[in-house]
Design an enzyme around this catalytic site. Sequence first.
Site, short mmCIF file in Angstrom:
data_model
loop_
_atom_site.label_atom_id
_atom_site.label_comp_id
_atom_site.label_asym_id
_atom_site.label_seq_id
_atom_site.Cartn_x
_atom_site.Cartn_y
_atom_site.Cartn_z
CE1 TYR A 153 113.41 32.97 10.77
CE2 TYR A 153 115.63 32.19 11.15
CZ TYR A 153 114.56 32.96 11.53
OH TYR A 153 114.66 33.73 12.64
CE LYS A 166 97.95 38.53 10.77
NZ LYS A 166 97.38 39.27 11.91
CG ASP A 181 97.54 39.51 15.46
OD1 ASP A 181 97.20 38.32 15.51
OD2 ASP A 181 96.83 40.39 14.93
CG ASP A 233 113.55 34.34 15.67
OD1 ASP A 233 114.36 33.93 16.52
OD2 ASP A 233 113.68 35.42 15.07
CG ASP A 243 114.09 36.29 21.41
OD1 ASP A 243 114.54 35.14 21.42
OD2 ASP A 243 114.78 37.28 21.10
C1 IPM Z 1 117.53 32.05 17.35
C2 IPM Z 1 118.30 33.15 16.68
C3 IPM Z 1 118.63 32.72 15.27
C4 IPM Z 1 117.33 32.52 14.54
C5 IPM Z 1 119.56 33.66 14.51
C6 IPM Z 1 120.84 33.93 15.26
C7 IPM Z 1 119.85 33.17 13.12
O1 IPM Z 1 117.59 34.34 16.74
O2 IPM Z 1 118.07 30.94 17.47
O3 IPM Z 1 116.39 32.29 17.75
O4 IPM Z 1 116.72 33.47 14.04
O5 IPM Z 1 116.87 31.37 14.48
MG MG Z 2 115.81 34.24 17.90
#
Ligand code: IPM
Ligand code: MG
Length: 358
Positions: A143, A193, A225, A249, A253
């Site tokens: 990032y 990885k 993975d 990230d 999710d």
């Molecule tokens: C998160 C989001 C952010 C990230 C974006 C909005 C920049 O996806 O907080 O997970 O990638 O960190």
């Molecule tokens: Mg995110």
Amino acid sequence: MKKSCKILLLPGDGIGPEIMEAAVKVLEAVSKKYDVQFEFQEGLIGGAAIDQTGSPLPEETLKMAKESDAVLLAAVGGEKWDDLPTDKRPEKGLLGIRKELGLFANLRPGKAYTALLDASPLKENLIKGVDLLVIRELTGGIYFGEPRGIEERNGEKVGYNTMVYHQHEIERIGRLAFDIARGRRKKLTSVDKANVLEVSALWREVITNLHSDYPDVELEHMYVDNCAMQLVRRPKDFDVIVTGNLFGDILSDEAGALTGSLGMLPSASIGEKHALYEPVHGSAPDIAGQGIANPIAMILSAAMMLDITCKLPEAARDIENAVDKVLEEGYRTGDIWSPGTKRVNTKEMTELIIKHIL
Ligand code: IPM
Ligand code: MG
């Protein structure tokens, strides 16, 4: 004298202002019940800040953030700003504040709520009892790595980023993860990885070396993975997962979706001096302004703030229990609604939660 906690509110974009209002109401209820006073300030971030000041993270916001005990952020982003270049987008405000406040660790719990088991895409026997925590490194990795850019080379465009981790960054997040695992079920999964990336080979080496200081914690290494697959096959086997920025990230999710709705997931981003609390979900522009957003992730983020920054664990447990009860009573916002349950809007959900706190 009453204990006090100075909080910067950053409602941001989309449903942000609606769910922020909900969290503030809950905090006001907590303030009545416990001996604590919240001093709220409000600032601009993301698209709202771009519209008013031209910058996704105005200096003024950063200054207020640095002078606060904690930052409570709702969400940033929306279609309106989608065509701006990467370094001018609302997301840059979020990345900027994480970096400027040194928030190197992002804690994202994924917990299965008994009342919401049928909201999970997984079979009930797989999801029941899941209680995991993803710890994502937040101020390094691909990032922020340099060099980065898009440029012309030999007549065509080339885009590139750099995934880089310094030993001290891995040690810092690694120690925090071992410490947190120690206070839970004592199992740490480090995700990388390392079969392909040098940066991951170093990650694995550093985490392995730290393990000698935490012999009571079980450590396993897993390729990213494979981890993505095991999370849907046997999520119950995970306790604490520690990983870098990009993998974290994605996996957070995934871990979030397992438990039903992103609308339920809080997070804490902590550094040595500062802390920021925000829901995992985004600004949901499709339902913004309708008053129907699920405020629970935002409210639970405020609970994490009470726990970690304001040192009021009883108040945090109170909020968590209130959320459990409201769900058990069958109340649901649209995102978690299913036939047979009672659909409520943002304000109603908030009032129901408050009723159980007071
Ligand atoms: C998160 C989001 C952010 C990230 C974006 C909005 C920049 O996806 O907080 O997970 O990638 O960190
Ligand atoms: Mg995110």
